[in-house]
Design an enzyme around this catalytic site. Structure first.
Site, mmCIF file in Angstrom:
data_model
loop_
_atom_site.group_PDB
_atom_site.id
_atom_site.type_symbol
_atom_site.label_atom_id
_atom_site.label_comp_id
_atom_site.label_asym_id
_atom_site.label_seq_id
_atom_site.Cartn_x
_atom_site.Cartn_y
_atom_site.Cartn_z
ATOM 1 N N GLY A 38 0.830 -1.200 0.000
ATOM 2 C CA GLY A 38 0.000 0.000 0.000
ATOM 3 C C GLY A 38 0.859 1.241 0.000
ATOM 4 N N PHE A 89 1.877 10.091 2.254
ATOM 5 C CA PHE A 89 2.767 10.270 3.389
ATOM 6 C C PHE A 89 3.362 8.973 3.915
ATOM 7 C CE2 PHE A 89 -0.262 13.750 3.430
ATOM 8 C CZ PHE A 89 0.591 14.835 3.443
ATOM 9 N N ALA A 90 2.864 7.842 3.485
ATOM 10 C CA ALA A 90 3.344 6.584 4.057
ATOM 11 C C ALA A 90 3.285 5.472 3.028
ATOM 12 C CB ALA A 90 2.517 6.205 5.279
ATOM 13 N N THR A 91 4.094 4.480 3.269
ATOM 14 C CA THR A 91 4.081 3.252 2.479
ATOM 15 C C THR A 91 3.957 2.085 3.445
ATOM 16 O OG1 THR A 91 5.525 4.267 0.836
ATOM 17 C CG2 THR A 91 5.326 1.866 0.789
ATOM 18 N N ASP A 145 -13.008 8.467 13.009
ATOM 19 C CA ASP A 145 -12.905 8.135 11.583
ATOM 20 C C ASP A 145 -13.298 6.682 11.339
ATOM 21 O OD1 ASP A 145 -12.491 8.729 8.940
ATOM 22 O OD2 ASP A 145 -10.335 8.360 8.983
#
Length: 942
Positions: free
Chosen positions: A18, A22-24, A159
């Site tokens: 994924g 901002f992130a992997t 969320d």
């Protein structure tokens, strides 16, 4: 990618599953036990460019460290390096709940384990994507168990949505129902295990406390949050209701094109939840859903009542009577293969002969339908939540590319024809939609989820300021202008002593708003009445491209090609409260030009505290000054934006208005052609010299001492960026910018454009804050048409700046993340990578941008004045220079108590001028003001 190790070799990081902004997220395993799988969320520190992003990540880490629950994704370990954060978490191989709902049919055919699960618990109908009751009740109980634990810790998640509900493989660390429940799990032991993920928005919130931060995902967001009211933990219960509804019916209970429309739709429902006829939902579930989806949080079901609901506490043991040796076997196989859910889909498709090319592979719905309301997707969103299934790794699949020119043409055509067809190209939406809330409504009748609003994609931080701006503009748009006789009479829509725009009486016939015959006004500020009647396009002022892009392009794009066209068309605005006079492009042309020329409002007090007692005239005076400042900054940002994103030819061909704009840029406007050849040459020289000078940022004027080499640099720019009007070269001009610029130049221009757009946003937001204070202190809720037009203009520019800032941010990330040497370099201007890096790293100062630009404009205006030609252009140019210099002297103008988010963004650009700099700028202001005064005296004699 190659494997690597973290935590001193304790964990092996394998394939990427994924990726977000901002992130992997990678899958991996414990080094000493290859069968012990993990997920690793890697966040580069370089991506966390503001404190809000870093704060959200630290909050997520802190919360996950404190909580351990079988139905919450656990944080196993965490490592902070100088370059990255690594979060080692539970691995959920089955993705998230959206896979079961939206990709159920494909999973039934392709995934061995889920195929067996769906055979045991078949879906209730093939006509919708709802799940079997066993899934619904099981996941409801697991979600309730996790929420009950969070409540015991005074935590609100904020969320809850299907994308944040991950599914772990069942029957891996247990074999039967008894062991399953002994481990703390609830529900049905042979179903995938639900776990809540992504605590980037979570907060410690005691039951008696209220919060007011807007965050979460629009389709699953409680109405009190949508309406930016204070809320408590009951907001999570609304989200549970939306998830429960979607599990039963396959679609969210409410869909809309933007957050404001979503709130209005929820409010209009009056707590009546409509279940699709094709969905058979038992009465108990319906009652629970309705009690959760109650508009008023005070009347909404409470946590204790929810936890004690008969369905939440139902005994599910009757679903566990059969032995599941086949399920257990396939679970073990899945664990050993360590394959992610999407890989099975790809594998099966390729086996069936489907092309394995990346652009034809499986694309989840979240990738197929980009976000409609991108204006509210702020960069402060914590997009680390590639929650092992929300965004699939790019090596697993890649979106099918869509011709942007075709989609752009389709967008223009759809707007002109009043089409309701939904357009779904994210980049075109950014490039062309100046008001992203003006998106076509969704098809609610499709229960398969194919037409659902893609607002449910990933998660969104709702930009609170954008919501406030649009809400206030809607309120004023529906104000009964006709009843305010005195206000209309007092203002009489006289745009700064502008007699050529008038309101015809009686006042209730506002639709007859039109232009009056041309006249000239007396005094030192006399000039020809209207730009149209001057036989001169406003876009002739190319020094800042101020009035070409900002009014010629943006206004016609928003409001249509002409005032007459607008009379015969229905507004495409999402708001039903718009009236045609407020969307008249000619009014916006004249309004903006006159605001700039009205230099008497240049200096305003530093702190404004307006209320209704001060009267509408005071509010209008303040807004006009702020609007002029915002417009000149916005116009310069548009120059930068156009250098990076030229308009596609298909867009120009599809719109008569843009064809007209293209003729302007080609110096072939028939209106201008009526002028003398000498005047045209002057205009062309002004346009060519100034616009070409701004294209190459490496050769900008940097200080007064550098001006000696100005002519040499200008010659270089003209050679590289030819703007001649000869033959085919001219027709290709609009597409030559980004293809000719080097990556370093694009990065530099993008940064400058972002700073300029953010400054415009800061001023526009402050304008609406002042208006809001005055409006909500009014008892009569009536305002003049003049104020209404100002507010609608501010709203349009605010939304446009927000869209383009977000687009440029992504463009900037794209180039900054590119490896050196991947872009072709011009043979004429090759520079070393080190030089490129130095250029990119150069800090951008708003004051310097505006100062340099103001001097450029005033210099060429002076040249025109000496030639005695185009004095009206000189007047506009001098006024623009004065506004820019004034803004460069300001340090967060019109500030109020509390720091605004745009102030925070621009805080590094404040206080960069020392006293000597300010003295120099003051001298230029005095000099240009004197020139403008003399010019107006000269014009008054004509």
């Amino acid at each position: 990618m190659d494997r690597f190790r973290i935590q001193d070799g304790k964990y092996v990081v394998e394939k990427e599953i994924g990726k977000g902004s901002f992130a992997t997220v990678y899958r991996g395993h414990v080094t000493t036990d290859p069968k012990s799988h993990i997920a690793v969320k890697a966040v580069a520190r370089s991506k966390l460019k503001n404190k809000k992003l870093l704060e959200n990540l630290e909050i997520e880490i802190a919360i996950l460290k404190k909580i351990k629950h079988p139905h919450i994704v656990g944080l196993i370990d965490c490592e902070r390096t100088t370059t990255d954060f690594y979060l080692v978490m539970d691995y959920c191989a089955l993705g998230d709940l959206t896979f079961l709902i939206k990709k159920r049919k494909e999973l039934e055919n392709n995934h061995p384990l889920l195929q067996t699960v769906f055979n045991k618990y078949p879906p209730p109908s093939k006509e919708h994507n709802g799940l079997n009751r066993a899934f619904v009740v099981c996941y409801l109980q697991q979600l309730a168990s996790a929420l009950k634990f969070l409540r015991s810790k005074n935590l609100v998640h904020r969320d809850i949505k299907p994308q944040n509900l991950l599914l772990a493989t069942p029957l891996t660390n247990y074999r039967d129902s008894k062991t399953f429940h002994e481990l703390g799990y609830v529900g049905i032991y042979n179903l995938p295990i639900l776990k809540i993920a992504d605590f980037g928005f979570a907060r410690f919130l005691p039951s008696t406390s209220l919060a007011e931060t807007l965050c979460g995902s629009p389709l699953y967001m409680a109405p009190e949050i949508l309406n930016y009211q204070k809320y408590n933990a009951k907001a999570d219960l609304w989200s549970v209701g939306t998830v429960l509804f979607e599990m039963c019916c396959g679609v969210p209970p409410f869909t809309a094109s933007n957050h404001l429309e979503l709130f209005k739709k929820i409010k209009r429902a009056h707590d009546e939840i409509n279940f699709p006829e094709v969905c058979e939902v038992e009465d108990g579930l319906k009652e629970l859903i309705c009690s959760l989806l109650t508009f008023d949080p005070a009347k909404r079901i409470g946590f204790e009542e929810f936890f004690n609901n008969k369905i939440v506490t139902e005994d599910l043991s009757h679903y566990e009577v059969d032995e599941n040796t086949e399920l257990e076997s396939k679970s073990k196989d899945l664990q050993e293969s360590n394959m992610f859910v999407s890989e099975f889909l790809i594998k099966k498709r390729n086996q069936k002969g489907v092309s394995s090319r990346k652009d034809t592979e499986f694309i989840p719905k979240s990738k197929q339908e980009p976000m409609l309301d991108q204006a509210y997707k702020d960069e402060t969103e914590m997009e680390t939540g590639v929650k092992y299934g929300v965004n699939i790794a790019p090596e697993v699949y890649q979106n099918e590319m869509i011709d942007p020119e075709k989609l752009a043409a389709k967008l223009i055509a759809a707007k002109q024809l009043g089409s309701d067809e939904k357009l779904t190209n994210k980049n075109i939406s950014h490039l062309l939609s100046s008001n992203s809330s003006r998106v076509n409504k969704l098809d609610k009748s499709n229960l398969s989820g194919k037409s659902d609003s893609s607002l449910d994609r990933d998660y969104v931080v709702v930009e609170k300021k954008a919501v406030e701006v649009n809400s206030l503009a809607d309120d004023l748009a529906q104000a009964n202008v006709g009843n305010n006789d005195e206000a209309v009479k007092d203002q009489n829509i006289k745009t700064l002593e502008q007699p050529h725009i008038q309101v015809h009486q009686p006042h209730n016939d506002i639709q007859n708003l039109q232009r009056a015959p041309s006249t000239t006004s007396g005094g030192t500020s006399s000039r020809r009445a209207s730009l149209v009647e001057r036989r001169l396009s406003i876009s002739s002022l190319n020094p800042s491209n101020a009035l070409s892009r900002a009014l010629g392009l943006a206004s016609t794009r928003i409001f249509g090609s002409s005032a007459q066209t607008n009379k015969n068309q229905t507004s495409n605005s999402t708001s039903p409260n718009y009236t045609q006079p407020l969307l008249n492009s000619q009014i916006f042309y004249d309004l903006t030009e006159n605001l700039i020329l009205h230099t008497e409002t240049l200096n305003q007090p530093a702190l404004i505290n307006v209320d209704h007692a001060k009267g509408i005239n005071e509010v209008i005076r303040i807004l006009e000054s702020l609007s002029a400042k915002a417009f000149v900054v916005y116009s310069y940002a548009e120059v930068k934006y156009a250098q990076i994103i030229p308009l596609p030819q298909a867009v120009i061909r599809a719109s008569p208005a843009l064809q007209f704009e293209k003729r302007l840029s080609d110096d072939s406007n028939p209106v201008i052609d009526e002028d003398s050849d000498e005047e045209l040459d002057v205009q062309k020289n002004l346009s060519n010299t100034l616009l070409s000078e701004t294209v190459n940022t490496r050769y900008r004027l940097r200080n007064d001492s550098s001006r000696n080499s100005y002519n040499k640099r200008n010659s270089f720019n003209k050679e590289r960026f030819s703007f001649s009007s000869q033959g085919s070269n001219n027709s290709k001009r609009t597409n030559s910018y980004s293809s000719t610029l080097l990556p370093a130049e694009i990065i530099s221009i993008s940064k400058e454009a972002i700073v300029l757009y953010m400054k415009a946003l800061q001023i526009l937001a402050q304008s609406m804050k002042i208006t809001s204070k005055w409006w909500y202190s009014c008892q009569e809720k009536i305002c003049s048409l003049r104020l209404n037009i100002l507010v609608q203009w501010i709203r349009e520019k605010f939304n446009e700046c927000l869209d383009k800032t977000d687009f440029l941010r992504m463009k900037l990330e794209e180039y900054e993340n590119s490896k050196p040497g991947t872009h072709n370099q011009s043979p004429k201007s090759k520079i070393s990578n080190d030089s490129n890096e130095d250029n990119v790293a150069e800090k951008v100062y708003l004051e310097k941008l505006l100062y340099d630009r103001a001097l450029e404009i005033s210099k060429y205006a002076a040249n025109l004045e000496l030639q005695g030609q185009n004095l009206h252009i000189c007047e506009l140019a001098y006024a623009t220079s004065l506004w820019m210099l004034t803004i460069s002297l300001e340090n967060s103008p019109y500030t109020d108590q509390g720091e605004d988010e745009y102030d925070e963004f621009l805080k590094d650009t404040n206080d960069v001028l020392d006293s000597e700099d300010k003295i120099i700028i003051g001298k230029y202001i005095k000099s240009i003001s004197h020139r403008l005064k003399m010019l107006r005296q000269k014009m008054a004699k004509y």
